[in-house]
Write a protein that holds these residues in place. Structure first.
Motif, short mmCIF file in Angstrom:
data_model
loop_
_atom_site.label_atom_id
_atom_site.label_comp_id
_atom_site.label_asym_id
_atom_site.label_seq_id
_atom_site.Cartn_x
_atom_site.Cartn_y
_atom_site.Cartn_z
N MET A 1 28.44 -95.37 22.18
CA MET A 1 28.53 -96.42 21.35
C MET A 1 28.95 -96.22 19.95
SD MET A 1 25.01 -98.47 22.32
CE MET A 1 25.21 -99.75 21.16
N ASN A 2 28.99 -94.87 19.80
CA ASN A 2 29.10 -94.27 18.32
C ASN A 2 30.53 -94.20 17.99
OD1 ASN A 2 29.35 -92.85 15.81
ND2 ASN A 2 27.32 -92.25 15.89
N VAL B 1 37.22 -87.41 18.30
CA VAL B 1 37.49 -86.20 19.07
C VAL B 1 38.71 -86.44 19.71
CG1 VAL B 1 36.23 -86.71 21.17
CG2 VAL B 1 36.51 -84.25 20.65
N ASN B 2 39.01 -87.60 20.08
CA ASN B 2 40.45 -87.97 20.62
C ASN B 2 41.52 -88.14 19.92
OD1 ASN B 2 39.27 -88.61 23.34
ND2 ASN B 2 38.47 -90.50 22.37
N ARG C 1 26.56 -83.93 13.94
CA ARG C 1 26.37 -84.99 14.78
C ARG C 1 27.87 -86.00 14.77
NH1 ARG C 1 21.37 -88.48 12.88
NH2 ARG C 1 21.84 -89.49 14.87
N PRO C 2 28.16 -86.53 15.99
CA PRO C 2 27.38 -86.73 17.20
C PRO C 2 27.80 -85.55 18.05
CG PRO C 2 28.98 -88.23 17.10
CD PRO C 2 29.32 -87.53 15.92
N PHE C 3 28.64 -84.56 17.73
CA PHE C 3 29.07 -83.90 18.71
C PHE C 3 28.12 -82.81 19.18
CE2 PHE C 3 32.68 -84.98 15.76
CZ PHE C 3 33.29 -85.89 16.71
N GLN D 1 24.74 -80.99 23.60
CA GLN D 1 23.35 -80.84 24.27
C GLN D 1 22.83 -81.78 25.35
OE1 GLN D 1 20.31 -81.61 21.25
NE2 GLN D 1 18.54 -81.02 22.81
N VAL D 2 23.18 -82.80 25.49
CA VAL D 2 22.95 -84.03 26.64
C VAL D 2 23.76 -83.42 27.59
CG1 VAL D 2 23.49 -86.25 27.37
CG2 VAL D 2 22.70 -85.86 25.00
#
Length: 529
Positions: A248-249, A255-256, A267-269, A274-275
């Protein structure tokens, strides 16, 4: 000639040591080269006979509209608040009124084509399926999926082999058959027990429904279910939920534009990496356990069947695409796609039943007449319960948990409805727009299950009802999802009556846009029937 201006900057490095001067000059030259290359690519893309659309910015294209409030155009809803994507499907539907059912945006210099009505979507994904069935090689997709599995893999012979085998293996373990019914009914016993713990009090249905749907996937994939308090199972679901939040962020989608951002420790990378790492580690352990206990004469589940097929392929074809790593990505697809979409559809159904008690009562009356309150429902009951089925279909239409479908990519340059669609263009079928089209659906924003009924005893089939997509890449889990939705929905309304816990504060029906469209969190009061 285009690089002469760069040479004028080089004297700025003259006061630096020779090595630093050379490095700075090289960086300036490289930056200028990339800048001019981008501008040239952007100019070529814009000047072609591409579909109309809002004017893009250099470098960002129209991406800024997704990140900065108020830049979606005058009179449009803002798509973003503090970098979080809000309602892009609604904004894109509004833009179609200005630019037509086929219009374009740019992500950087990359063309994105939006398809906004049923006939256009059908023409693209069915008539021109061989051109529009590929998946885009966007940086986010590559980093997370390695373009493997079923959902995001490129269209071609490997994808066809993997999908064909996976569909066959899933059918072996009950997909579309009554044999799977028992697993779904068994899982509902745990759902009921969890809800009864709250008595007549308020309950958050989100974790209960998510646990149940995930466990049905587990029973097919791993041959077992997990206790809702199992530490690893809870950790997996938490990781999946956090991954959805990252989706959602809007900043994550930068990054695209610059793929190297993914490797920065910010964050959020950092959180996304990690996920992905932890989900893969969990699934790798389960696959490894299956490999050790594998019995060729007694495959227990989808994982066993795939591993046995891997061994068979190794003996016949050393270059086969079937391997333990590919299995990891297929199972990830089953979990992420299968859990999130079905969970959110069931949650939408509970919300709409709470908001429309008259519809809930009518569904319950049909359940009582056909099934009663003692025996569990069966798929064989479905044909005798048209209003219940129509209600589920209306929830799918108005909720539309995958509003922009899964993006496609043009595998070659083609002419579509008079426009040139360059090779590599990203294609978004706007299924939200299809299911809210006033030319097809009378009062499309109203919740009205009877629109799917012909008389009172027969379901009215509508070609434009495509919640699972259309064409070669229609959702592989469609049959499983339909089974889960019917059996879980009927079980819930057979056992309980639902109402909002706070009638003065009704949740917005616009939902939360992430990888799927989820309801805004709500609590319900439940009473046993």
């Amino acid at each position: 000639m285009g690089y002469r201006w760069l040479l004028r900057l080089l004297p700025l490095a003259g006061g630096l040591p020779d090595g630093a001067s050379l490095l700075l000059g090289s960086l300036l030259f490289l930056a200028g080269y990339l800048l001019l290359q981008h501008l040239w690519t952007f100019h070529r893309a814009v000047s072609r006979n591409v579909p109309p659309g809002p004017r893009p910015w250099p470098f960002l294209g129209n991406f800024c509209s997704l990140l900065l409030p108020g830049l979606a155009g005058e009179g449009q809803l803002p798509v973003s608040r503090r970098g979080v994507l809000l309602f892009p499907h609604i904004v894109l539907t509004d833009l179609a009124r200005t630019y037509g059912n086929v219009f374009s945006l740019f992500i950087g210099s990359r063309l994105v084509v939006l398809l906004n009505d049923f006939e256009t979507v059908k023409e693209a994904l069915v008539t021109h399926a061989d051109v529009f069935s590929d998946r885009p090689n966007l940086a986010m997709v590559i980093h997370v999926t390695q373009q493997k599995g079923i959902v995001f893999a490129p269209y071609g012979p490997i994808w066809r082999q993997q999908r064909k085998f996976s569909h066959s293996a899933l059918r072996h373990f009950g997909l579309g058959k009554l044999s799977l019914e028992a697993k779904i009914i068994e899982e509902f016993k745990y759902v009921k027990a969890e809800m009864l713990k709250h008595g007549r009090g308020s309950v958050n249905p989100f974790p209960i429904i998510s646990n149940a749907v995930s466990n049905i996937i587990c029973s097919i994939s791993f041959g077992k279910r997990f206790d809702y308090e199992d530490r690893e199972f809870k950790a997996l679901l938490k990781l999946m939920s956090h991954g959805m939040e990252i989706g959602m962020n809007g900043r994550a989608h930068l990054v695209n534009l610059c793929s190297w951002l993914y490797y920065l420790p910010v964050r959020p990378f950092k959180e996304l990496k990690q996920v992905v790492t932890e989900i893969r580690s969990f699934l790798k352990r389960i696959i490894a356990e299956h490999r050790v206990t594998l019995d060729a004469g007694n495959p227990r589940d989808f994982t066993d069947m795939y591993l046995l097929h891997v061994d068979e392929e190794k003996m016949m074809n050393s270059k086969s695409s079937f391997n333990d790593e590919y299995l990891l990505y297929i199972i990830t697809d089953l979990f992420v796609a299968g859990t999130d979409t079905t969970t959110n559809t069931i949650l939408w159904s509970l919300l709409y039943m709470s908001l429309y008690p008259d519809v809930q009562e009518k569904v319950q009356a049909e359940i009582d007449a056909v099934i009663g309150r003692d025996r569990p429902p069966s798929l064989t009951d479905k044909a005798l319960m048209p209003f219940t089925e129509a209600t589920i279909m209306e929830v799918q239409r108005i909720g539309m948990v995958v509003p922009l479908s899964v993006p496609r990519m043009a595998s070659e340059t083609t002419v579509f409805q008079g426009y040139t669609i360059p090779k590599g263009s990203v294609i978004f079928p706007n299924l939200w727009s299809v299911h809210r089209d006033p030319k097809i659906w009378e009062k499309p924003d109203d919740f009205y299950p009877d629109r799917f009924l012909e008389g009172t005893e027969q379901i009215l089939k509508k070609e434009a009802f495509i919640p699972f997509g259309i064409g070669h890449r229609v959702c592989m889990g469609e049959q499983l999802a339909k089974m889960e939705l019917f059996l879980m929905f009927v079980n819930l309304l057979q056992s309980f009556t639902f109402g909002l816990s706070d009638e003065t504060s009704k949740p917005s029906l616009k939902g939360r846009f992430g990888l799927t469209l989820a309801p805004i969190p709500f609590n319900v009061n439940i009473s046993s029937r």
